[in-house]
Design an enzyme around this catalytic site. Sequence first.
Site, PDB file in Angstrom:
ATOM      1  N   CYS A  29      71.592 -37.905 149.814  1.00 32.01           N
ATOM      2  CA  CYS A  29      72.820 -37.319 150.580  1.00 32.01           C
ATOM      3  C   CYS A  29      72.593 -37.494 152.310  1.00 32.01           C
ATOM      4  CB  CYS A  29      71.785 -35.866 151.062  1.00 32.01           C
ATOM      5  SG  CYS A  29      71.562 -35.023 149.412  1.00 32.01           S
ATOM      6  N   VAL A  48      67.363 -36.318 155.049  1.00 35.35           N
ATOM      7  CA  VAL A  48      67.071 -37.247 154.033  1.00 35.35           C
ATOM      8  C   VAL A  48      67.988 -37.279 152.662  1.00 35.35           C
ATOM      9  CG1 VAL A  48      64.659 -37.200 154.919  1.00 35.35           C
ATOM     10  CG2 VAL A  48      65.504 -35.239 153.440  1.00 35.35           C
ATOM     11  N   THR A  49      67.935 -37.843 151.662  1.00 36.49           N
ATOM     12  CA  THR A  49      67.332 -39.244 152.323  1.00 36.49           C
ATOM     13  C   THR A  49      68.451 -40.230 152.284  1.00 36.49           C
ATOM     14  OG1 THR A  49      67.596 -39.617 149.574  1.00 36.49           O
ATOM     15  CG2 THR A  49      65.674 -39.042 150.196  1.00 36.49           C
ATOM     16  N   ASP A  61      69.472 -31.975 154.913  1.00 41.09           N
ATOM     17  CA  ASP A  61      68.252 -31.687 153.985  1.00 41.09           C
ATOM     18  C   ASP A  61      67.034 -32.030 154.195  1.00 41.09           C
ATOM     19  OD1 ASP A  61      70.831 -31.329 152.623  1.00 41.09           O
ATOM     20  OD2 ASP A  61      70.331 -32.387 150.960  1.00 41.09           O
ATOM     21  N   LYS A  96      74.579 -26.182 150.706  1.00 48.22           N
ATOM     22  CA  LYS A  96      75.036 -27.096 149.898  1.00 48.22           C
ATOM     23  C   LYS A  96      74.767 -27.314 148.223  1.00 48.22           C
ATOM     24  CE  LYS A  96      73.484 -32.136 151.422  1.00 48.22           C
ATOM     25  NZ  LYS A  96      73.151 -32.111 150.713  1.00 48.22           N
TER      26      LYS A  96
HETATM   27  N1  TIU Z   1      68.855 -34.747 150.103  1.00 46.03           N
HETATM   28  C1  TIU Z   1      68.482 -35.478 149.038  1.00 46.03           C
HETATM   29  O1  TIU Z   1      68.425 -36.671 149.398  1.00 46.03           O
HETATM   30  N2  TIU Z   1      68.281 -35.330 147.889  1.00 46.03           N
HETATM   31  C2  TIU Z   1      68.473 -35.477 147.018  1.00 46.03           C
HETATM   32  O2  TIU Z   1      68.068 -35.521 145.687  1.00 46.03           O
HETATM   33  N3  TIU Z   1      67.218 -36.925 147.398  1.00 46.03           N
HETATM   34  C3  TIU Z   1      66.660 -37.837 146.675  1.00 46.03           C
HETATM   35  O3  TIU Z   1      66.158 -38.905 147.225  1.00 46.03           O
HETATM   36  N4  TIU Z   1      66.127 -37.107 145.786  1.00 46.03           N
END
Ligand code: TIU
Length: 223
Positions: A165, A160-161, A27, A132
């Site tokens: 995720c 991240v994060t 992500d 996803k």
């Molecule tokens: N990719 C991911 O971590 N999605 C999130 O929503 N992360 C947050 O920390 N909000």
Amino acid sequence: KPTLGVISAEPEPITLDWPATALVIIDMQRDFLEPGGFGETLGNDVSQLARAVKPIGAVLKAARETGTLVIHTREGHLADLSDAPPAKLERGAPSLRIGDLGPMGRILIRGEAGHDIIPELYPLDSEIVIDKPGKGAFYATELADVLEKYGIENLLVCGVTTEVCVNTTVREANDRGFRCVVISDGCASYFPEFHEMGLKMIKAQGGIFGWVADSAAVLEAMK
Ligand code: TIU
């Protein structure tokens, strides 16, 4: 290049068979890293995530040079939001909700500018991109099939994060039998303390979910 590599990791070194190893970049989208996207609408300081870009870039370069399978993931939803549960759409008081129009297009919607991967880490046409709807990369995606097709047993995970995720994906992968090595400086969180604890949770108890190593250790093992 040698088939086996030993990564100086915690809680202990791990030997990986490179042809059975994939780099999974979670992500690294404009929606999480740039102002005006999903992360900022949730009230976060998106500048906290910038530190992961260079370490990921270095490992991505090495993976491309060594022919290691590269998989990018993107969190996001269909334009009609049919794959977004009401519980996810309704929660909190974000400045813009998922699907609302922001400066980078509709928030967290596939095909919009904000949903795409940041230019620094942009996938090559030959690389796999997994879209996803959830936090984990296995839920409601083709990832398990792709990994089986390529004979993958080990995952180098970054992105991240850390506690959202990345952790969710590592937990899903661990239960499916994959060895996960999380690249510590290739992950970041809006909350530095969650980043630190998110990594500790993975490697505690003898590596209850996996291993943790920094990008320098991973690069050394890829030589
Ligand atoms: N990719 C991911 O971590 N999605 C999130 O929503 N992360 C947050 O920390 N909000």
